[in-house]
Design an enzyme around this catalytic site. Structure first.
Site, PDB file in Angstrom:
ATOM      1  CG  HIS A  86      -1.613  -1.279   1.371  1.00 27.92           C
ATOM      2  ND1 HIS A  86      -2.633  -1.581   0.674  1.00 27.92           N
ATOM      3  CD2 HIS A  86      -1.488  -2.225   2.152  1.00 27.92           C
ATOM      4  CE1 HIS A  86      -2.992  -3.216   0.757  1.00 27.92           C
ATOM      5  NE2 HIS A  86      -2.274  -3.376   1.831  1.00 27.92           N
ATOM      6  CD  GLU A 123      -1.858  -3.595   5.405  1.00 26.36           C
ATOM      7  OE1 GLU A 123      -3.126  -3.319   5.101  1.00 26.36           O
ATOM      8  OE2 GLU A 123      -0.957  -4.025   4.752  1.00 26.36           O
ATOM      9  CG  HIS A 178       0.729  -6.766   2.699  1.00 31.06           C
ATOM     10  ND1 HIS A 178      -0.206  -5.822   2.275  1.00 31.06           N
ATOM     11  CD2 HIS A 178       1.298  -7.002   1.856  1.00 31.06           C
ATOM     12  CE1 HIS A 178       0.335  -5.578   0.858  1.00 31.06           C
ATOM     13  NE2 HIS A 178       1.135  -6.530   0.772  1.00 31.06           N
ATOM     14  CD  GLU A 256      -2.004  -9.654   5.029  1.00 33.31           C
ATOM     15  OE1 GLU A 256      -1.981  -8.885   5.749  1.00 33.31           O
ATOM     16  OE2 GLU A 256      -2.120  -9.703   3.855  1.00 33.31           O
TER      17      GLU A 256
HETATM   18 ZN    ZN Z   1      -2.067  -5.303   3.096  1.00 32.36          ZN
END
Ligand code: ZN
Length: 292
Positions: A86, A123, A178, A256
């Site tokens: 992102h 995030e 992430h 993640e």
């Molecule tokens: Zn993400």
């Protein structure tokens, strides 16, 4: 003018002698106090000796200090691509972010805004912080690190471009960082590796799975974050719908690192000391993969 001494003459030398004795005792007490302090090392003793009039020249310092032992560089000559997922500007640029791009077996949005903790820690900021810590650690191990972004103020790059950056750098390993936006009750981390897609990921699938196993083990060991209880299986998930994996020509995984929507995970992710441990865990997983 000095006031006249009122004491009887025969007492005067006695008083003067006592004064001298007190002075000498005070000086000795001061010397002992300095020498017995926790930091009362040779320097303090030398200083006290100088005060007491027993100074001696210190031994000359060597002109150059002995050479430092260089840190071991197990990843010297290796290239690693680090992709903090992102970007901070994504949320305010929906037109750019929502435009669809080719991911090899379909089309998907260029990028997304990413998750956020209940406290508003984004995030994208988290991913970049861990990514930059990871770069520093990998650099110290001797690796060259290629980043897909180094600030949190831009937009994108799109997922196809992120894969391209890893491919063009001929990285031996690539990782997307992430933190998930899973169900509030779901805890833990998971590592995503590419499904075997003929003509797309068949050439990197086996190596990527090895990378995933190494990162899962080292990340769990380094952070004590549990394996996700809401997605995948035993902290691993295989996917064929992520452009960043489908389009990669170099072994690649996503991690993640925790679930931002879970209060317990979020409390960890918000601590800088945790993010350092996260980066260290990922770095040692990459090291284990690259050095066998
Ligand atoms: Zn993400």
């Amino acid at each position: 003018m000095t006031p006249p001494d009122a004491r009887p003459r025969h007492l005067r030398p006695l008083v003067a002698g006592a004064a001298l004795t007190i002075l000498a005792l005070t000086a000795i007490a001061a010397w002992v106090a300095v020498a017995s302090q926790p930091g009362g090392d040779s320097h303090s003793l030398q200083m006290s000796a100088r005060v007491m009039g027993h100074d001696r020249p210190a031994a000359p310092e060597p002109a150059t200090s002995p050479a430092r032992t260089p840190l071991p560089q197990p990843l010297a000559g290796k290239v690693v691509a680090v992709d903090p997922g992102h970007n901070g500007g994504n949320a305010s640029h929906p037109a750019e972010i929502n435009r669809s791009v080719n991911i090899g077996n379909g089309r998907k949005a260029c990028d997304t805004a990413g998750a956020e903790t209940a406290d508003g820690y984004t995030e994208s900021a988290y991913n970049l912080d861990v990514g930059l810590r990871l770069r520093r650690l990998l650099n110290e191990m001797g690796a060259k690190v290629v980043m897909t972004r180094t600030t949190d103020t831009g937009v994108g790059p799109c997922i196809n471009k992120r894969a391209q950056i890893g491919n063009r750098s001929h990285a031996e390993a690539a990782i997307s960082i992430h933190a998930d936006g899973g169900p509030t009750s779901g805890r833990g981390f998971h590592v995503i590796y590419p499904a075997v897609i003929p003509g797309l990921t068949d050439d990197i699938a086996t190596a990527s799975k090895q990378l995933a196993l190494a990162v899962r083990a080292a990340y769990q060991q380094g952070t004590h974050m549990p394996r996700a209880n809401y997605v995948g299986h035993n902290g691993l998930d295989r996917r064929g719908d992520l452009g960043g994996l489908n389009l990669s020509d170099v072994p690649k995984v996503f991690i993640e690192t925790g679930n931002m929507n879970n209060p317990s995970d979020a409390a960890h992710l918000e601590r800088a000391s945790f993010r350092q441990r996260a980066a260290k865990g990922i770095a040692s997983g990459i090291e284990r993969y690259l050095t066998g």
